[in-house]
Design an enzyme around this catalytic site. Structure first.
Site, short mmCIF file in Angstrom:
data_model
loop_
_atom_site.label_atom_id
_atom_site.label_comp_id
_atom_site.label_asym_id
_atom_site.label_seq_id
_atom_site.Cartn_x
_atom_site.Cartn_y
_atom_site.Cartn_z
N GLU A 128 0.84 -1.21 0.00
CA GLU A 128 0.00 0.00 0.00
C GLU A 128 0.87 1.26 0.00
O GLU A 128 0.52 2.27 -0.63
CB GLU A 128 -0.91 -0.04 1.24
CG GLU A 128 -1.86 1.13 1.43
CD GLU A 128 -3.07 1.10 0.51
OE1 GLU A 128 -2.91 0.82 -0.68
OE2 GLU A 128 -4.18 1.39 0.99
N THR A 181 -4.24 10.98 -4.75
CA THR A 181 -4.16 10.89 -3.29
C THR A 181 -3.17 11.94 -2.76
O THR A 181 -3.41 12.55 -1.72
CB THR A 181 -3.72 9.47 -2.86
OG1 THR A 181 -4.62 8.54 -3.47
CG2 THR A 181 -3.77 9.28 -1.36
P1 ADP Z 1 -7.17 3.78 -4.18
O1 ADP Z 1 -7.58 4.57 -2.96
O2 ADP Z 1 -8.35 3.51 -5.07
O3 ADP Z 1 -6.39 2.54 -3.84
P2 ADP Z 1 -4.68 5.09 -4.70
O4 ADP Z 1 -4.48 6.41 -5.37
O5 ADP Z 1 -4.32 4.93 -3.26
O6 ADP Z 1 -6.19 4.68 -5.00
O7 ADP Z 1 -3.84 3.95 -5.48
C1 ADP Z 1 -3.83 3.85 -6.86
C2 ADP Z 1 -2.39 3.99 -7.37
O8 ADP Z 1 -1.64 2.77 -7.11
C3 ADP Z 1 -2.35 4.20 -8.88
O9 ADP Z 1 -1.35 5.15 -9.17
C4 ADP Z 1 -1.93 2.83 -9.42
O10 ADP Z 1 -1.22 2.93 -10.63
C5 ADP Z 1 -1.05 2.27 -8.32
N1 ADP Z 1 -1.06 0.80 -8.30
C6 ADP Z 1 0.00 -0.03 -8.44
N2 ADP Z 1 -0.38 -1.31 -8.38
C7 ADP Z 1 -1.73 -1.33 -8.23
C8 ADP Z 1 -2.70 -2.35 -8.11
N3 ADP Z 1 -2.38 -3.64 -8.18
N4 ADP Z 1 -3.98 -1.98 -7.93
C9 ADP Z 1 -4.32 -0.68 -7.88
N5 ADP Z 1 -3.46 0.35 -7.99
C10 ADP Z 1 -2.16 0.03 -8.17
#
Ligand code: ADP
Length: 310
Positions: A128, A181
């Site tokens: 994360e 974010t």
């Molecule tokens: P959310 O709150 O929906 O998780 P975030 O902005 O915290 O959204 O996370 C999304 C980011 O993480 C994007 O930039 C995405 O490219 C990256 N990322 C990397 N691997 C993954 C994955 N397996 N699933 C989702 N997002 C990913």
């Protein structure tokens, strides 16, 4: 068991007054993942469907959390990971968290459960952190434990499971706009007035009490965010219109899901949750912005196995 198929649920973090510590798990929205043991050592992401995400394990949250667990346990095999993504990255309903917990949950099952849920959350935090640039578990914990969870502390990791009242339903709208974010974090104040802090911790304490006692009236009085919402709501078009409409339609409370743009409501009963859905639809269909709406029970079980094979 050599292969496992799992459902990795979407989650709502913050829950109005519980910024960075409270979250709950959704039932009807989530990703599907397949984890498979391989003779070749290492972690390999072999398939991603739904959204365009990196295949390199070090650049994908599913790979990073898997590597954290793999390096700690040093098993005598490797793992392939397939990700069937339904939760749009950046939607504010724990897309990255679903991937981060999915890989470690699946590997843990295939290895005969060497780790408990808190330890799995600790490995997922590493994944994360790739997406959000900081270590937090408010989406991870509800995905792993189910129901409502309170992250009492990240270091050392301490998670409390909070009871879920039976008649609680979620309605959540995802406007198809992007909020980074990092931007949603940067907009927040570094210091807050003492009076706002007092309001917030009074509401947070009473929300936790309301969840323990299934007191819907108290829940309604507690689901307010005095600190974060005034800033972040500016990033979500028509936020105030949605909030006014859903409260009129009977929602117990309304807030920003994670860092947005999704907006969640908690409702007593499915009938109210569906009325709230109609109210959201009415507001957003006039805006020209595309959106999805989900009505869901709170998922008390969390991440789960759909199928396994030898
Ligand atoms: P959310 O709150 O929906 O998780 P975030 O902005 O915290 O959204 O996370 C999304 C980011 O993480 C994007 O930039 C995405 O490219 C990256 N990322 C990397 N691997 C993954 C994955 N397996 N699933 C989702 N997002 C990913």
């Amino acid at each position: 068991m050599n292969e496992i198929k799992i459902f990795s649920p979407a989650t709502v973090a913050n829950v109005a007054c519980g910024f960075d510590v409270l979250g709950f798990c959704l039932d009807s929205v989530g990703d599907v993942m397949v984890i498979r043991k391989t003779d070749q050592k290492g972690i390999y992401i072999t398939k991603i469907e739904g959204f365009n995400l990196p295949y390199e394990a070090e650049l994908n949250v599913a790979g990073v959390s898997a590597l954290a667990m793999y390096d700690a346990l040093k098993p005598n095999c490797g793992f392939e990971i397939e990700i069937y993504k339904n939760i749009k990255p950046g939607s504010g309903i724990g897309s990255s968290a679903a991937s981060a917990v999915g890989s470690v949950f699946g590997m843990n099952e295939l290895l005969g459960r060497p780790y408990n849920k808190t330890q799995l959350t600790a490995f997922s935090i590493k994944g994360e952190a790739l997406a959000s640039k900081c270590e937090h578990a408010d989406n991870l914990a509800p995905a792993i434990f189910g129901g409502f969870t309170l992250v009492k502390s990240v270091n050392p990791l301490e998670i409390l499971e909070i009871p879920t009242p039976d008649d609680l339903y979620v309605t959540i709208i995802h406007p198809q706009i992007e909020i980074k974010t990092s931007e949603a974090r940067a907009i927040l104040p570094k210091n807050i007035p003492l009076n706002d802090a007092i309001t917030q911790w009074a509401n947070f304490g009473s929300l936790i009490h309301a969840l323990h006692t299934s007191n819907y009236e108290l829940m309604q009085k507690s689901l307010h965010d005095a600190i974060i919402e005034p800033y972040r709501s500016q990033l979500i078009p028509y936020y105030n219109d949605v909030k006014t409409a859903v409260l009129k339609a009977g929602a117990l409370g309304c807030g920003i899901s994670g860092s947005g743009p999704s907006i969640f409501t908690l409702n007593q009963g499915s009938e109210t949750a569906n009325n709230v859905k109609d109210a959201m639809e009415k507001v957003y269909s006039k805006t020209g912005i595309e959106f999805d709406i989900h009505v869901s029970r709170i998922n008390k079980e969390g991440i789960k196995i759909i199928d396994c094979k030898n």
